[in-house]
Write an enzyme that holds these catalytic residues in place. Sequence first.
Site, short mmCIF file in Angstrom:
data_model
loop_
_atom_site.label_atom_id
_atom_site.label_comp_id
_atom_site.label_asym_id
_atom_site.label_seq_id
_atom_site.Cartn_x
_atom_site.Cartn_y
_atom_site.Cartn_z
CB ALA A 186 36.95 44.41 73.75
CE LYS A 187 36.99 43.97 81.89
NZ LYS A 187 35.91 43.09 81.41
#
Lengths: 270, 270
Positions: free
Chosen positions: A95-96
């Site tokens: 998802a960073k």
Amino acid sequence: MNTNILKQQIELKKSMLCVGLDVDLEKIPKHLLDFEDPIFEFNKAIIDATIKFSVAYKPNLAFYEAYGLKGWLALEKTIEYLNKNYPEVFTIADAKRGDIGNTASRYAKAFFDDLGFDAVTVAPYMGKDSVEPFLAFKNKQTIMLGLTSNPGAKDFQLEKLSDGNYLFEKVLERSKSWQNSHQLMYVVGATKPEYFKMIRQLVPEAFLLVPGIGAQGGSLEEVCEYGMNTNFGLLINSSRGIIYKSNSLDFAEAAADEAQRLQLVMKKYL
Amino acid sequence: MNTNILKQQIELKKSMLCVGLDVDLEKIPKHLLDFEDPIFEFNKAIIDATIKFSVAYKPNLAFYEAYGLKGWLALEKTIEYLNKNYPEVFTIADAKRGDIGNTASRYAKAFFDDLGFDAVTVAPYMGKDSVEPFLAFKNKQTIMLGLTSNPGAKDFQLEKLSDGNYLFEKVLERSKSWQNSHQLMYVVGATKPEYFKMIRQLVPEAFLLVPGIGAQGGSLEEVCEYGMNTNFGLLINSSRGIIYKSNSLDFAEAAADEAQRLQLVMKKYL
């Protein structure tokens, strides 16, 4: 999941492979589009076919959010399928994310508690109070961007600081002082094997999640040679190289073949 | 939307206010929980009540993803409501995304094309090829993290580089050379007015999205004084300070009062 189970799985399967589930409806076999949920059907087939050779699965959230509600539903079903059928496998929400305390806690809760992932990828730019809310979840791993393999990595990650270190070195170094930093792993791109030695000096114990082999061109052998530690210490990701090996009826078998090919290389180092 | 409409709205409403729609079901008035979609009901009431004083709305994605499918549905309904009823208002998906080309394009498509937002927030750590896919969308704005107002901002953003500049200065400077950089805006926290002059030298023309007034304690007057440019150049966000001003039946009126209070301060500078 703590990393002991992951280490056992690596030992058992003689593999450090992570399969990236980056599902694009334009790339999957056409016959799957007749199913009610083509994304989930595709994932299920890929997972079942590659599970012998893989210790981790990593859906990249962008591909699910791109399909709105039906993408989110497919993501929920995929992680549920993994947790129910293969609870020993390590699951990563790629998802960073990176936001401040209050908001970071929301993301952490969504990915760890509600969806039930073992790990989430996060970005470091906002610093300690954007990452510690993820580290507060026991038995969950937080995988922070360290040195990525894309061209833009040189824009900031490879900037030299006034003390002579690269920014990515400062990111690794500083993160070690954060609360529950033993739950940190790091994203390190596969196309820069020359940096693995520097990284291993800074974080000798940590697991590194290594994207960039296969479609992005990094060398699997070099990654194993320079990246491993005494606890294995690597999760090596391939997404498109595995899941889109074929887009015909035999897509799952083709994916399994490619996963096995990579596993057989890794086995030499395990 | 291009920024001309935004500038017209600022002039018309004498306001640079952005309302952050960070909906927490534990904080909204209890009577809304009887509705089928409490998040959307809350947002609708807040939007209708504050629209006179506000030129932008910014849902933070974390709060929606925390509720899974129903959160995503509420987000879709909220942006649809805004685009249908108030097409002149500027809408920001506060997502702080940052991933490489292929994946970044997916996020951009999801937020710009499918959901219909005017702008998305992004993180700079992965560099040029993680941001340019957003900039490729015409008439859409990409709001990149510059200098944030949380304590962790000092961990990396305020690191001094070998050339004597702070990292955040390098981020602003370098981004100006990227394709379609005229579509960039920057997130600059409100608690550091001393940095606004430096930032205005680097990006004199750009709009700055300024969170951190209200609940986070920044001074609205200082932000206006040091942050504005000849095109106004500011969007000043308040989330909790407005939307949770009251949690009783009068929550929308209380939110409108607080929005108006902030607008009246801004008006002095417009």
